[in-house]
Design a protein around this motif. Structure first.
Motif, PDB file in Angstrom:
ATOM      1  N   THR A  32      51.884 -27.408  65.895  1.00 32.87           N
ATOM      2  CA  THR A  32      51.577 -27.524  64.492  1.00 32.87           C
ATOM      3  C   THR A  32      50.658 -28.658  64.096  1.00 32.87           C
ATOM      4  N   MET A  33      51.031 -29.653  64.958  1.00 34.39           N
ATOM      5  CA  MET A  33      50.079 -30.912  64.717  1.00 34.39           C
ATOM      6  C   MET A  33      49.252 -31.192  66.047  1.00 34.39           C
ATOM      7  N   GLN A 155      58.709 -33.871  63.997  1.00 31.28           N
ATOM      8  CA  GLN A 155      57.403 -33.402  63.165  1.00 31.28           C
ATOM      9  C   GLN A 155      57.036 -34.474  62.225  1.00 31.28           C
ATOM     10  N   TYR A 159      53.107 -35.459  62.886  1.00 34.45           N
ATOM     11  CA  TYR A 159      52.481 -35.734  61.826  1.00 34.45           C
ATOM     12  C   TYR A 159      51.475 -37.006  61.408  1.00 34.45           C
ATOM     13  N   GLU A 160      52.380 -38.017  61.571  1.00 31.66           N
ATOM     14  CA  GLU A 160      51.620 -39.256  61.315  1.00 31.66           C
ATOM     15  C   GLU A 160      50.698 -39.373  62.823  1.00 31.66           C
ATOM     16  N   ARG A 162      48.784 -37.152  63.927  1.00 24.94           N
ATOM     17  CA  ARG A 162      47.628 -36.154  63.644  1.00 24.94           C
ATOM     18  C   ARG A 162      46.762 -37.157  62.360  1.00 24.94           C
TER      19      ARG A 162
ATOM     20  N   ILE B 139      49.504 -29.725  54.388  1.00 22.43           N
ATOM     21  CA  ILE B 139      49.721 -30.684  55.470  1.00 22.43           C
ATOM     22  C   ILE B 139      48.594 -30.697  56.501  1.00 22.43           C
ATOM     23  N   ALA B 141      46.949 -29.723  59.383  1.00 26.30           N
ATOM     24  CA  ALA B 141      47.470 -29.306  60.781  1.00 26.30           C
ATOM     25  C   ALA B 141      46.541 -28.652  61.732  1.00 26.30           C
ATOM     26  N   SER B 146      48.889 -23.359  62.256  1.00 27.53           N
ATOM     27  CA  SER B 146      49.340 -24.149  61.295  1.00 27.53           C
ATOM     28  C   SER B 146      50.471 -24.001  60.470  1.00 27.53           C
ATOM     29  N   LEU B 148      53.969 -24.409  59.815  1.00 25.17           N
ATOM     30  CA  LEU B 148      55.098 -25.407  60.002  1.00 25.17           C
ATOM     31  C   LEU B 148      56.499 -24.461  59.450  1.00 25.17           C
ATOM     32  N   VAL B 156      58.121 -33.016  55.638  1.00 22.41           N
ATOM     33  CA  VAL B 156      56.830 -33.971  55.840  1.00 22.41           C
ATOM     34  C   VAL B 156      56.516 -34.329  54.188  1.00 22.41           C
TER      35      VAL B 156
END
Lengths: 243, 243
Positions: A32-33, A155, A159-160, A162, B139, B141, B146, B148, B156
């Protein structure tokens, strides 16, 4: 490997994962990232239908995953590795929060391969594994319950990464070419052996000397030529041309 | 509700969740970030052993969860609600990314109750539900994947809320005491002399060796004990106890 997409230079390493469902959920979190390189060190069960089920459409990440017998093998060729841990520990490696760690990883990943290392669901990473990394990162959490599920931790870090990758690089702070994990470990081995030979280090009672030295050079983030210089000094000191 | 801890003023609302395991995992994600108020709008199965199992030690969050028949009921008393969605949609509500949305939520939550609203695992939030909120947050992504997991998305957002709430400074990243200029220069002098003695460095033609070494240790920013260790190694190598 890509110069243009730093996320293509980030590998996620999961060590001794117990539950295959967590491997699948981590693969999904990664995809997802925009992360796609997964290394598994001694997974308890893999491949496994539960991993496949939890990965949903991230099965390509699972199928391309590499299984390794050791962390050293999984870190082969990486120039910078971040150990992820819920708890601050008595290790020599410098600490940072997830956001800071992600920024450093991305800075280097714009040109060279890096790694993000996660431990087992119950006992985390061993101190030995953490000491093979250059930074110990944790997710700021509720001090009374800081135990994120493994895939949830992947996750947040992904996320960080990305978010950090979306920030334009500062050309003034471009990362220099760094020595690989194997090159740096070769220097540590050389230094440890030399110190034992001259009686500075008792291999039976090494205490905290090598972890302290690892911490020092981890902060410096050695370049290939610097590894050569340091090993050259060690060699010259043990085999002097003149004294 | 607390004025001092804005996280105590944030409720998480899960709408029409299909899988009880996701409710449990969301509760765990919330608790790791210091969130404790959970509202469930028409959950398909709740309570359920799978929710309890996935919540691990966050069962207090599950037990205190309020089940509502409608989103309006779950938002009762809240002054600001953020709808979380993977996709940008054709709605009248303004959009923001998770970090920006978290900052706005926390700003308001310092004095008044707010809500973070998540939809069903498959079809998300209805347009009607989104229009009951004041902001639509997503978020950032991978545009090609995308999706999640629900609990991962809660993780997140909860993480961004905790970061925005500006919790305690990370003591792990506090700067350690550094060696003084003269201590570091003493080490450089010691190293240079030793290298000259063993013929590794020609004092008449030092080239760029010492500047390279200075650059390496300048990056590391030496601590006093590290200077002692490095000088101890130099001394041991030139005056070995045994070889």
């Amino acid at each position: 490997m890509s110069d243009s997409d730093p996320l293509a230079n980030v590998r996620v390493v999961l060590c001794e994962t117990s539950h295959p469902g967590n491997i699948g959920a981590a693969a999904r979190a990664m995809k997802t990232m925009g992360l796609s390189t997964l290394h598994l060190v001694r997974p308890k069960r893999f491949p496994d239908p539960e991993a496949t089920w939890r990965a949903t459409s991230a099965n390509d990440v699972l199928e391309a995953a590499k299984v390794s017998a050791s962390l050293d093998e999984a870190l082969h060729g990486a120039v910078f590795a971040v150990a992820c841990s819920a708890r601050r520990r008595d290790v020599a490696v410098a600490g940072a929060d997830a956001r800071t760690a992600a920024a450093r990883l991305i800075e280097i990943a714009r040109t060279q391969p890096v790694a993000l290392v996660f431990g087992n669901e119950s006992y985390g990473l061993t101190t030995e594994d953490v000491n093979r990394c250059q930074l110990l990162a944790s997710i700021p959490a509720n001090p009374r319950f800081s135990s994120l599920n493994l895939a949830a931790a992947v996750q947040v870090f992904a996320y960080e990464l990305r978010m950090a990758a979306g920030v334009e690089p500062d050309s003034a702070s471009a990362a220099p070419a760094l020595a690989t994990h194997d090159e740096v470990e070769g220097f540590y081995g050389h230094l440890e052996q030399t110190m034992s030979e001259v009686g500075f280090l008792d291999p039976e009672h090494p205490k905290k000397l090598m972890p302290r030295i690892r911490r020092l050079f981890a902060r410096a983030r050695l370049e290939p030529e610097e590894v050569n210089i340091l090993r050259g000094i060690l060699k010259a000191l043990t085999h002097p041309k003149k004294r």
